[in-house]
Design an enzyme around this catalytic site. Structure first.
Site, short mmCIF file in Angstrom:
data_model
loop_
_atom_site.label_atom_id
_atom_site.label_comp_id
_atom_site.label_asym_id
_atom_site.label_seq_id
_atom_site.Cartn_x
_atom_site.Cartn_y
_atom_site.Cartn_z
N ARG B 123 8.64 6.97 -25.92
CA ARG B 123 7.44 7.39 -24.90
C ARG B 123 6.50 6.58 -24.56
NH1 ARG B 123 7.05 10.06 -29.86
NH2 ARG B 123 7.74 12.71 -29.59
N LYS B 144 5.24 3.48 -9.31
CA LYS B 144 6.22 4.73 -9.30
C LYS B 144 7.53 4.63 -9.65
CE LYS B 144 4.40 7.72 -5.50
NZ LYS B 144 5.00 8.15 -4.13
N GLU B 186 9.58 -1.84 5.59
CA GLU B 186 8.47 -1.30 4.69
C GLU B 186 7.43 -2.27 4.91
OE1 GLU B 186 8.03 1.34 2.89
OE2 GLU B 186 9.81 2.33 2.26
N LYS B 228 -0.59 -2.66 0.38
CA LYS B 228 0.01 -1.38 -0.61
C LYS B 228 -1.05 -1.56 -2.03
CE LYS B 228 3.42 1.25 -2.70
NZ LYS B 228 4.72 1.66 -3.08
N GLU B 238 -1.63 9.14 -6.39
CA GLU B 238 -1.37 9.83 -5.15
C GLU B 238 -1.98 11.28 -5.09
OE1 GLU B 238 2.83 9.37 -3.56
OE2 GLU B 238 2.31 10.88 -2.13
N ARG B 242 -3.28 7.82 -1.04
CA ARG B 242 -1.79 7.17 -1.06
C ARG B 242 -0.81 7.73 -0.34
NH1 ARG B 242 0.75 4.96 -7.06
NH2 ARG B 242 2.71 4.31 -6.05
N ASN B 246 3.25 7.00 3.15
CA ASN B 246 4.63 7.58 3.42
C ASN B 246 4.76 7.90 5.00
OD1 ASN B 246 5.23 8.27 0.78
ND2 ASN B 246 3.84 10.13 0.81
N HIS B 249 8.27 8.59 6.55
CA HIS B 249 9.16 8.98 5.38
C HIS B 249 9.44 10.40 5.41
CE1 HIS B 249 8.36 5.11 3.81
NE2 HIS B 249 9.13 5.29 2.41
N HIS B 253 13.34 10.28 5.07
CA HIS B 253 14.00 11.25 4.10
C HIS B 253 15.02 11.99 4.51
CE1 HIS B 253 10.84 10.11 0.57
NE2 HIS B 253 11.83 9.04 0.71
N HIS B 266 17.86 3.09 3.39
CA HIS B 266 16.33 3.74 3.13
C HIS B 266 15.39 3.13 4.36
CE1 HIS B 266 12.90 5.51 1.57
NE2 HIS B 266 12.07 4.29 1.72
#
Lengths: 368, 368
Positions: B123, B144, B186, B228, B238, B242, B246, B249, B253, B266
């Site tokens: 956990r 993330k 990025e 960032k 987010e 936030r 993107n 993106h 994506h 990417h």
């Protein structure tokens, strides 16, 4: 209707305990900000689905909720990463988004599995528990969710608090007697660690509890949840205090493991473990009445206090060593100081534990 | 040595950027409370292991740390639940306990995978990132972590902040030129969303950046991480702001997905996506110079601004619809208002997006 609030700051949530709550599930969800715009995922198991799913789906639909449902096999095997991924597939195909909610309709297995799905779907969405077992009164407080790894139970999980818990006592009426007793095991445990009067109340009201009398059951669940909530709110992530909730669990987990998870229900194994902890307490110099009274409470609830002879002491010892990392020759145990009060004892001699396991057998003689 | 602090209250952590940091990894770990009593798990991939693992293991051993290592295959396929379970197996067999730490030695894939292991082992245990790509400057800020579901990327994950990030510029020297450019994508994105001067600095120092000059690279990473970090510290989970991270993106994506994750890296796909967002901006009435300047910045870093002809507009549109749930006929995009400033625009007409995708092709004519 009874309400227990689990006080965790901005993650606080209520547990509603009463009869007929599923008939009101829609309004309860709306009151707690569950969105009708994003689909809900209901996770349940085959047995619970048979008894309760249709009513839950119907009530939610009539309140304007869109739902998708994943029914898993009943039993501990569903707490695997494989089933976890299947539930995720249903969630994705059902179009769940970041405003969606996962509803766990079932006992501890469904709660743990669905909770870990909610904790990790899109990095965390809302979660609601609708427990259908007595045992789940324990797992529905505190936000511990997990699946098993083939090598160890509950190894992969998170802390993820629900938005609310809806405990409909009517769903408990279909529980088999053995599950009733096993569920009461965790209830009396909460008395044994923090409230001796409540533990005695459980013993004195064993008949009502075993016959699922709603008044007695409602009070017992309220008190059990409250005690656990008080401990958890002081130590959400189990840094220290929360460990006292593991009374009976070190021995109990080992018995479950050595029995192959089929022989004893969790609550039964914990019951034997609590008898073992009481025996350890006496061997460590606490009053002899601790063992006698613990055993009388557990047997009044038709719980076992000794394990089958074929479980070997060596295997139980090995399983305990695997479960927890103990320092050489010494083991950590939650030990009762009296009925209603426990200590975390870090240096229990391994040999003393071995003696207790030897005596904790059907037909075994207890030497204090 | 440069230090960026990611300010997240009690979850705040430093990013150290400099040369020779791996030679000091032991002292850095000790300074940040990583225990020598509990085993560490190093997660890395085959390529990174070849270049850097031995040195990391040796330095940690000489500082008194016990380590176990899991080497996964290089590439996105390692971000699966299957590999996740394998890493968990190594962790359990290596005896990791609740005081242990997971160390991600590698790029974004290793960071995401190891981070989700750290988030969910027992956990949640501690996590340290040692990024070895430029692209990872993005993923090492913000916590993330995730693995992929066969139906969708990054679907299963958590927010789990590291204790520290150790960015050793020396590890970047072995990067292939294509990965260098993809990583800088990025970096320039952080300029495009919040700091036009920094975006222009990236263009003006493209030669130094592409040749991995430590001074330029150190500054670029520091500035990229800082931008960032500022966004993330205002919106850790987010909820709204936030989302500006993107930029590029949504289209990017979709290009990655339709290309089968093999055709474009990417960062390359995001570069084409940023060119697309700039084109959308102009079609929505923003100044024409936005598109021209964006394209000049990206091409200076040897990044693509158009996609291959064989990727069909229908497939790209379908992938975008699957990735995000858009309201009928309207799509949400991050749109530049100028170089260094963006808006979240919720009602971009689907037809306009389709026009942009049509024009975003090698040899395609740009109509603004």
């Amino acid at each position: 209707m009874r309400i227990v609030t689990v006080d965790l700051g901005e993650r606080s949530y209520p547990i509603y305990i009463g009869q007929g709550l599923i008939d009101q599930i829609g309004p309860y969800f709306q009151r707690h900000g569950i969105s009708t715009k994003s689909p809900l995922l209901i996770v349940t198991d085959e047995l619970v689905a048979f008894h309760h799913l249709h009513r839950v789906e119907k009530q939610l639909a009539s309140a304007g909720f869109q739902t998708v449902t994943k029914i898993v096999k009943s039993g501990e095997t569903s707490k695997s990463l494989t089933v976890f991924e299947e539930v995720m597939t249903t969630a994705i195909q059902g179009g769940l988004d970041r405003s969606s909610t996962v509803v766990a309709l079932g006992g501890g297995v469904v709660g743990d599995l669905a909770g870990f799905v909610a904790a990790s779907y899109m990095r965390g969405i809302k979660f609601v528990q609708v427990p259908t077992t007595i045992l789940a009164h324990d797992s529905s407080v505190g936000g511990k969710v997990a699946v098993n790894h083939p090598l160890a139970k509950n190894m992969i999980g998170a802390f993820h608090q629900p938005e609310l818990v809806l405990y409909d006592l009517d769903t408990l009426q279909t529980l088999p007697p053995r599950d009733v007793s096993a569920g009461l095991s965790e209830m009396v445990k909460h008395g044994l660690i923090q409230d001796g009067d409540f533990a005695r109340w459980c013993r004195d009201h064993a008949a009502e509890l075993l016959s699922l009398d709603p008044e007695a059951l409602g009070y017992g669940l309220e008190r059990g949840c409250s005690i656990k909530a008080a401990v958890v709110s002081r130590d959400e992530r189990e840094n220290d205090l929360r460990a006292i909730l593991n009374l009976g669990h070190t021995i109990g987990h080992a018995i479950e493991a050595v029995g192959g998870y089929g022989e004893y229900l969790h609550g039964e194994a914990i019951s034997i473990g609590m008898a073992g902890s009481a025996l350890l307490a006496v061997k460590l110099g606490r009053d002899e009445s601790i063992y006698d009274e613990t055993v009388s409470m557990l047997t009044s609830l038709r719980l076992p206090v000794k394990m089958a002879n074929h479980l070997s002491t060596d295997d139980i010892m090995a399983a305990m060593m695997h479960d927890k990392k103990f320092k050489e020759g010494h083991m950590l145990f939650i030990i009762p100081d009296s009925i209603g009060s426990v200590s975390i004892v870090k240096d229990v001699p391994e040999q003393l534990v071995r003696d207790v396991i030897d005596q904790l057998r059907e037909g075994g003689e207890i030497h204090v």
